[in-house]
Enzyme design. Structure first.
Site, PDB file in Angstrom:
ATOM      1  N   ASN A 203      21.412  20.609  60.620  1.00 25.98           N
ATOM      2  CA  ASN A 203      21.993  19.298  60.363  1.00 25.98           C
ATOM      3  C   ASN A 203      23.442  19.343  60.807  1.00 25.98           C
ATOM      4  O   ASN A 203      24.184  20.248  60.409  1.00 25.98           O
ATOM      5  CB  ASN A 203      21.899  18.961  58.873  1.00 25.98           C
ATOM      6  CG  ASN A 203      20.456  18.860  58.397  1.00 25.98           C
ATOM      7  OD1 ASN A 203      19.577  18.449  59.146  1.00 25.98           O
ATOM      8  ND2 ASN A 203      20.211  19.257  57.156  1.00 25.98           N
TER       9      ASN A 203
ATOM     10  N   HIS B 285      29.814  24.649  57.086  1.00 26.27           N
ATOM     11  CA  HIS B 285      29.808  26.004  57.648  1.00 26.27           C
ATOM     12  C   HIS B 285      28.440  26.055  58.322  1.00 26.27           C
ATOM     13  O   HIS B 285      27.413  25.935  57.628  1.00 26.27           O
ATOM     14  CB  HIS B 285      29.941  27.025  56.513  1.00 26.27           C
ATOM     15  CG  HIS B 285      29.903  28.460  56.916  1.00 26.27           C
ATOM     16  ND1 HIS B 285      30.862  29.380  56.495  1.00 26.27           N
ATOM     17  CD2 HIS B 285      29.031  29.170  57.676  1.00 26.27           C
ATOM     18  CE1 HIS B 285      30.568  30.580  56.973  1.00 26.27           C
ATOM     19  NE2 HIS B 285      29.440  30.483  57.694  1.00 26.27           N
TER      20      HIS B 285
ATOM     21  N   THR C 255      25.809  18.756  54.669  1.00 30.42           N
ATOM     22  CA  THR C 255      26.584  18.679  53.422  1.00 30.42           C
ATOM     23  C   THR C 255      27.494  19.888  53.236  1.00 30.42           C
ATOM     24  O   THR C 255      28.485  19.800  52.520  1.00 30.42           O
ATOM     25  CB  THR C 255      25.652  18.545  52.198  1.00 30.42           C
ATOM     26  OG1 THR C 255      24.789  19.677  52.131  1.00 30.42           O
ATOM     27  CG2 THR C 255      24.820  17.272  52.263  1.00 30.42           C
TER      28      THR C 255
ATOM     29  N   GLY D 238      23.206  14.602  58.335  1.00 30.16           N
ATOM     30  CA  GLY D 238      22.828  15.035  56.986  1.00 30.16           C
ATOM     31  C   GLY D 238      23.471  16.337  56.555  1.00 30.16           C
ATOM     32  O   GLY D 238      23.049  16.938  55.565  1.00 30.16           O
TER      33      GLY D 238
ATOM     34  N   CYS E 282      34.977  26.893  50.930  1.00 30.44           N
ATOM     35  CA  CYS E 282      33.689  26.794  51.617  1.00 30.44           C
ATOM     36  C   CYS E 282      32.668  27.608  50.845  1.00 30.44           C
ATOM     37  O   CYS E 282      32.827  28.819  50.668  1.00 30.44           O
ATOM     38  CB  CYS E 282      33.813  27.316  53.047  1.00 30.44           C
ATOM     39  SG  CYS E 282      32.218  27.502  53.874  1.00 30.44           S
TER      40      CYS E 282
ATOM     41  N   CYS F 293      31.285  30.606  52.778  1.00 34.20           N
ATOM     42  CA  CYS F 293      32.239  31.722  52.879  1.00 34.20           C
ATOM     43  C   CYS F 293      32.286  32.484  51.548  1.00 34.20           C
ATOM     44  O   CYS F 293      32.413  33.715  51.539  1.00 34.20           O
ATOM     45  CB  CYS F 293      33.623  31.226  53.286  1.00 34.20           C
ATOM     46  SG  CYS F 293      33.752  30.843  55.053  1.00 34.20           S
TER      47      CYS F 293
ATOM     48  N   HIS G  83      33.396  31.532  59.774  1.00 35.04           N
ATOM     49  CA  HIS G  83      33.389  30.107  59.449  1.00 35.04           C
ATOM     50  C   HIS G  83      33.445  29.283  60.731  1.00 35.04           C
ATOM     51  O   HIS G  83      34.473  29.218  61.394  1.00 35.04           O
ATOM     52  CB  HIS G  83      34.556  29.741  58.527  1.00 35.04           C
ATOM     53  CG  HIS G  83      34.500  28.311  58.092  1.00 35.04           C
ATOM     54  ND1 HIS G  83      33.773  27.887  57.008  1.00 35.04           N
ATOM     55  CD2 HIS G  83      35.023  27.193  58.651  1.00 35.04           C
ATOM     56  CE1 HIS G  83      33.875  26.573  56.898  1.00 35.04           C
ATOM     57  NE2 HIS G  83      34.629  26.124  57.891  1.00 35.04           N
TER      58      HIS G  83
ATOM     59  N   HIS H 122      24.876  26.325  59.703  1.00 38.24           N
ATOM     60  CA  HIS H 122      23.735  27.044  59.138  1.00 38.24           C
ATOM     61  C   HIS H 122      22.446  26.473  59.709  1.00 38.24           C
ATOM     62  O   HIS H 122      22.404  25.326  60.168  1.00 38.24           O
ATOM     63  CB  HIS H 122      23.728  26.954  57.606  1.00 38.24           C
ATOM     64  CG  HIS H 122      23.807  25.561  57.091  1.00 38.24           C
ATOM     65  ND1 HIS H 122      25.004  24.875  57.001  1.00 38.24           N
ATOM     66  CD2 HIS H 122      22.858  24.693  56.661  1.00 38.24           C
ATOM     67  CE1 HIS H 122      24.776  23.661  56.540  1.00 38.24           C
ATOM     68  NE2 HIS H 122      23.468  23.517  56.325  1.00 38.24           N
TER      69      HIS H 122
HETATM   70  P1  AMP Z   1      22.922  20.871  54.801  1.00 27.94           P
HETATM   71  O1  AMP Z   1      22.569  19.671  53.979  1.00 27.94           O
HETATM   72  O2  AMP Z   1      22.197  20.986  56.093  1.00 27.94           O
HETATM   73  O3  AMP Z   1      24.421  21.020  54.965  1.00 27.94           O
HETATM   74  O4  AMP Z   1      22.401  22.108  53.972  1.00 27.94           O
HETATM   75  C1  AMP Z   1      23.117  22.752  52.970  1.00 27.94           C
HETATM   76  C2  AMP Z   1      22.097  23.493  52.154  1.00 27.94           C
HETATM   77  O5  AMP Z   1      22.759  24.489  51.400  1.00 27.94           O
HETATM   78  C3  AMP Z   1      21.336  22.611  51.165  1.00 27.94           C
HETATM   79  O6  AMP Z   1      19.936  22.692  51.447  1.00 27.94           O
HETATM   80  C4  AMP Z   1      21.710  23.191  49.812  1.00 27.94           C
HETATM   81  O7  AMP Z   1      20.652  23.150  48.891  1.00 27.94           O
HETATM   82  C5  AMP Z   1      22.101  24.608  50.173  1.00 27.94           C
HETATM   83  N1  AMP Z   1      23.020  25.248  49.249  1.00 27.94           N
HETATM   84  C6  AMP Z   1      24.202  24.758  48.804  1.00 27.94           C
HETATM   85  N2  AMP Z   1      24.784  25.631  47.977  1.00 27.94           N
HETATM   86  C7  AMP Z   1      23.955  26.699  47.881  1.00 27.94           C
HETATM   87  C8  AMP Z   1      23.999  27.934  47.162  1.00 27.94           C
HETATM   88  N3  AMP Z   1      25.032  28.265  46.354  1.00 27.94           N
HETATM   89  N4  AMP Z   1      22.967  28.797  47.310  1.00 27.94           N
HETATM   90  C9  AMP Z   1      21.921  28.472  48.122  1.00 27.94           C
HETATM   91  N5  AMP Z   1      21.832  27.338  48.824  1.00 27.94           N
HETATM   92  C10 AMP Z   1      22.827  26.451  48.703  1.00 27.94           C
HETATM   93 ZN    ZN Z   2      32.685  28.903  55.601  1.00 28.53          ZN
END
Ligand code: AMP
Ligand code: ZN
Length: 111
Positions: free
Chosen positions: A85, A96, A93, A91, A3, A6, A45, A98
């Site tokens: 999301n 975890h 991705t 949407g 993850c 994480c 998590h 957020h």
């Molecule tokens: P979601 O599409 O709602 O799951 O948002 C995941 C977000 O995490 C996306 O906007 C990504 O650009 C962001 N993201 C993924 N990996 C990283 C990372 N290493 N550092 C900062 N943001 C990240």
């Molecule tokens: Zn996690």
């Protein structure tokens, strides 16, 4: 566990942090969708909003209790948007939970 958030919490992936305490972390999104784009995560998590329980929702409450302070610290004095999301159709991705904190301009209508 594989993850990315994480790994950010345990320090194995570096981020540009804006806020941290014992329950949460906030950092700049790597692919900003607005002039200011912060990601706020709990330090446990939880897969998504769909997986929340009475107990784990305390982490969500904590994140929201800090939103104003975090927003002000990154210059969002004129309002902002908080987005979650959830699941593939929502949407999501990174699985975890957020919350996206978006601002720095007048945002358009939501999808
Ligand atoms: P979601 O599409 O709602 O799951 O948002 C995941 C977000 O995490 C996306 O906007 C990504 O650009 C962001 N993201 C993924 N990996 C990283 C990372 N290493 N550092 C900062 N943001 C990240
Ligand atoms: Zn996690």
């Amino acid at each position: 566990m594989d993850c990315v958030f994480c790994k950010i919490i345990d320090g194995s992936i570096p981020t540009n942090k804006v806020y941290e305490d014992d329950m949460m972390l906030a950092f700049h999104d790597i692919e900003p969708a607005a002039p200011v784009h912060i990601v706020m995560i709990p330090k446990i998590h939880i897969e998504s909003a769909d997986a929340l329980t009475e107990e784990t929702s305390a982490y969500v409450a904590h994140i929201f209790s800090k939103v104003s302070e975090i927003a002000k610290s990154v210059g969002l004095e004129n309002g902002y948007r908080v987005v979650n999301n959830c699941g593939p159709d929502g949407g999501q991705t990174v699985f975890h939970i957020h919350f996206h904190l978006l601002g720095g301009k007048t945002l358009g209508k939501m999808a």
